[in-house]
Design a protein around this motif. Sequence first.
Motif, mmCIF file in Angstrom:
data_model
loop_
_atom_site.group_PDB
_atom_site.id
_atom_site.type_symbol
_atom_site.label_atom_id
_atom_site.label_comp_id
_atom_site.label_asym_id
_atom_site.label_seq_id
_atom_site.Cartn_x
_atom_site.Cartn_y
_atom_site.Cartn_z
ATOM 1 N N GLN A 255 0.956 -1.272 0.045
ATOM 2 C CA GLN A 255 0.003 0.266 0.024
ATOM 3 C C GLN A 255 0.952 0.986 0.051
ATOM 4 N N ASP B 298 0.124 -6.725 9.031
ATOM 5 C CA ASP B 298 -0.988 -7.569 8.877
ATOM 6 C C ASP B 298 -0.471 -8.710 7.367
ATOM 7 N N GLY C 268 -3.244 -10.590 6.154
ATOM 8 C CA GLY C 268 -4.371 -9.867 5.214
ATOM 9 C C GLY C 268 -3.670 -9.203 4.129
ATOM 10 N N GLU C 269 -2.630 -8.959 3.944
ATOM 11 C CA GLU C 269 -1.924 -8.511 2.724
ATOM 12 C C GLU C 269 -1.343 -9.553 1.694
ATOM 13 N N GLU D 64 -7.121 -3.094 -2.867
ATOM 14 C CA GLU D 64 -7.824 -2.198 -1.943
ATOM 15 C C GLU D 64 -6.769 -1.660 -1.094
ATOM 16 N N GLN D 65 -7.205 -0.676 -0.036
ATOM 17 C CA GLN D 65 -6.237 -0.110 1.108
ATOM 18 C C GLN D 65 -7.083 -0.378 2.252
ATOM 19 N N THR D 66 -6.222 -0.524 3.352
ATOM 20 C CA THR D 66 -6.937 -0.775 4.600
ATOM 21 C C THR D 66 -6.678 0.309 5.495
ATOM 22 N N GLU D 67 -7.790 0.492 6.411
ATOM 23 C CA GLU D 67 -7.356 1.690 7.472
ATOM 24 C C GLU D 67 -6.192 1.455 8.397
ATOM 25 N N GLN E 117 -3.098 2.527 6.207
ATOM 26 C CA GLN E 117 -3.116 3.952 5.735
ATOM 27 C C GLN E 117 -2.970 4.748 7.176
ATOM 28 N N SER F 267 -2.575 0.762 -4.413
ATOM 29 C CA SER F 267 -1.902 -0.461 -3.909
ATOM 30 C C SER F 267 -1.248 -1.110 -5.209
#
Length: 371
Positions: free
Chosen positions: A244, A285, A288-289, A295-298, A301, A325
Amino acid sequence: MNLSYWEIKSWFTNIDYTIVGSGIVGLSCALRLKERFPKAHILVLEKGTLPQGASTKNAGFACFGSLSEILDDLTTHSKPEVFEIVKKRVEGLHLLRKTLGDKNINYLQYGGYELFSKDDTALFEQCLSQKEDINTFLKPLFNDDVFSLKENCFGFKNIQERSIFNPFEGQIDTGMMMKALLKKAQDKGIQILNNIMVEEYQEFQHSVSVKTNLLEFSTSKLLIATNGFASQLINEHVKPARAQVLITKPINNLHIKGTFHLDKGYYYFRNVDDRILFGGGRNLDFKGEETTSFEQTELIQNTLEHLLKTTILPNIPFEIEHRWSGIMGVGNQKKAIVKPLSNNVFCGVRLGGMGIAIGSIIGNDLAELIN
């Protein structure tokens, strides 16, 4: 999709080599094949409107590994293996620059810095204690010391007062690089078709049937250069790894110049067009990655923004303009997978986040597999 006779005849008939993926590896492979076989009909298929994955989405680091990364690699690879890994990256960067020219990729050698947080004292001291050993180790490649110490001259906060500097590291304009590579391929008569997804293939004795989302056609040889998406087509040990990234709006009198690595390279930032480009955080993560979603994650970011405020640009107002990403291909070994999968199918994948450094040379190596 119902194609006309003309479309089938002109684009999908008598194809010698079909390459899946129009990134650095795919186009470098196509160019080398054209050098070796000037009369060959070469077709490059790209599932995105632009090259998907990482080739147009990376941070533009022309790097070959920070000191802490090389030390970490030495815990999982032999010394000769690590030397060959670094050598491949150095040679790959030289090949990219030679192929396209520094001006066409906006190559700038401002040097690279490895920063260490206040909490990373043990890692920093380990790097200091082994710096001279690694310089000696790499001297045959550079004929000079690679790593030295520099004071914190950019006003970064919450880091060790000294950083480890590498004068050989550079940066490029990723968009300019890919436009130049695409133009070079097209000028050589290589066909590149976008928005075509290869779904599966079936091999015969002297050909490969390629099924896409639009049509099915035959090719003499199939070369797969999809890196982070490789597992969707072939059974090799390649995991997707999302990276990201964000970039600020222009900042007046930006004083930061160079490429910077933080936290073992899991965070990285650089100057570009009076902005700061900042990426990373995959280590927050890992599971998760491990995805092909763009997408991006909170979580990541927000961490990137926090580090911008507290470490990179303290007391300097900034706004975020873009976020995106890219998808890398990684595995338990740093060495890329370049090999025949059968008589007529070949792959060049798992670049381990070093696509700029090794993409050109992996593409060449892939093309050299063809007899």
